[in-house]
Write a protein that holds these residues in place. Sequence first.
Motif, short mmCIF file in Angstrom:
data_model
loop_
_atom_site.label_atom_id
_atom_site.label_comp_id
_atom_site.label_asym_id
_atom_site.label_seq_id
_atom_site.Cartn_x
_atom_site.Cartn_y
_atom_site.Cartn_z
N ASP A 36 -5.73 -4.79 10.78
CA ASP A 36 -4.91 -4.41 11.44
C ASP A 36 -4.07 -3.99 10.14
N VAL A 37 -3.73 -3.73 9.01
CA VAL A 37 -2.78 -3.74 7.67
C VAL A 37 -2.02 -3.00 7.01
N SER A 38 -0.88 -2.69 6.75
CA SER A 38 -0.03 -1.60 6.22
C SER A 38 0.26 -1.57 4.90
N LEU A 39 0.63 -0.38 4.32
CA LEU A 39 0.92 -0.73 2.98
C LEU A 39 1.81 -0.13 2.73
N VAL A 40 3.10 -1.06 1.90
CA VAL A 40 3.97 -0.92 0.86
C VAL A 40 4.23 -0.44 0.15
N VAL A 41 5.02 1.11 -1.06
CA VAL A 41 4.88 0.55 -2.55
C VAL A 41 5.76 0.88 -2.41
N ALA A 42 5.99 0.19 -3.36
CA ALA A 42 7.91 0.36 -3.71
C ALA A 42 7.66 1.09 -5.46
N CYS A 43 8.38 2.14 -6.29
CA CYS A 43 8.23 2.34 -7.63
C CYS A 43 7.79 2.13 -8.18
N ALA A 44 6.46 3.08 -7.50
CA ALA A 44 4.44 2.56 -8.67
C ALA A 44 3.76 4.01 -8.43
N PRO A 45 3.12 4.44 -9.90
CA PRO A 45 2.89 5.08 -9.89
C PRO A 45 1.17 5.16 -8.89
N PRO A 46 0.59 5.85 -7.83
CA PRO A 46 -0.72 5.82 -7.52
C PRO A 46 -0.91 6.25 -7.98
N PRO A 47 -2.61 5.20 -8.33
CA PRO A 47 -4.22 4.76 -8.59
C PRO A 47 -4.13 5.89 -9.16
N PHE A 48 -5.31 6.17 -10.32
CA PHE A 48 -6.04 8.14 -10.42
C PHE A 48 -5.06 8.53 -10.89
N SER A 49 -3.81 8.77 -11.08
CA SER A 49 -2.94 9.44 -11.20
C SER A 49 -2.59 8.98 -12.74
N ASP A 82 -7.45 3.42 5.49
CA ASP A 82 -7.32 4.41 7.00
C ASP A 82 -6.11 3.74 7.39
N ILE A 83 -4.77 3.81 6.71
CA ILE A 83 -3.99 3.23 6.62
C ILE A 83 -2.55 3.60 6.82
N PRO A 84 -1.49 3.44 7.77
CA PRO A 84 -0.18 3.46 7.72
C PRO A 84 -0.28 3.11 5.68
N VAL A 85 0.21 3.93 4.59
CA VAL A 85 1.64 4.11 3.77
C VAL A 85 2.78 4.32 3.78
N VAL A 86 3.33 3.05 3.40
CA VAL A 86 4.90 3.82 3.17
C VAL A 86 5.22 3.93 2.06
N ALA A 87 6.06 5.28 1.36
CA ALA A 87 5.61 4.75 -0.35
C ALA A 87 7.73 5.04 -0.73
N VAL A 88 8.65 4.06 -1.81
CA VAL A 88 9.47 3.62 -1.61
C VAL A 88 9.84 4.48 -3.22
#
Length: 218
Positions: free
Chosen positions: A67-80, A153-159
Amino acid sequence: LLGIRVPGREGPAGEAPLDDVNTLVDRVVAEMSGRLGVPTVLYGHSQGAFGAWELAHRFRSRAHAPDVSLVVACAPPPFSDAPEELQRFLEVSTLWDTAEPQSLVEMFRGVLPDEILAHEEVFAGYLENLRDDSAVWSRYHLTLDADRRGPLDIPVVAVTAEDDAVLPEGTLGGWSALTTGPFVSRRIEGAHSAPLENPEGLARHLTEAATAGAAVHA
């Protein structure tokens, strides 16, 4: 809490810098393999978010996915595509070896904390790190072109930082397309380096993500 020191950073003199993302990810996976019995939050700031995202894919591809969640901060998404502001900043890298020191300081205003910009020796060290980062992550993005993997298929929080000089409003919303799980957008005060300048603000969102994961999987 497992902190990872990237090869070539803050370590023994002469240590070769990291030159391959997969090498780093393999090492982290090995270190974390026996520590995944509890809900885990993977966090990455700026380019480090790509490493956290890669880790999430490695863990979720296992037969008994943790069970993992991902938190990303100040980062453009991959493939963009890089937004215009970020593209302009990336072009600054061609001037690092020729620009006057004070000109470089101004180029990085709003990208690095003022405390770093005010210290000539520390700033010079960060420039060396950023050179290595740029080379590593440029190669990584080339590999992604041939690996258009599906969403997590995990929770993602974008800061998002409120005054980010290189990522305009809405950039981090693109992370929502990279998961079929819950997606949450958050904001903190500060510039692109807000997680360093405003650790209390970031800590609140990391705590929320960890607490939510524990509540869901308890």
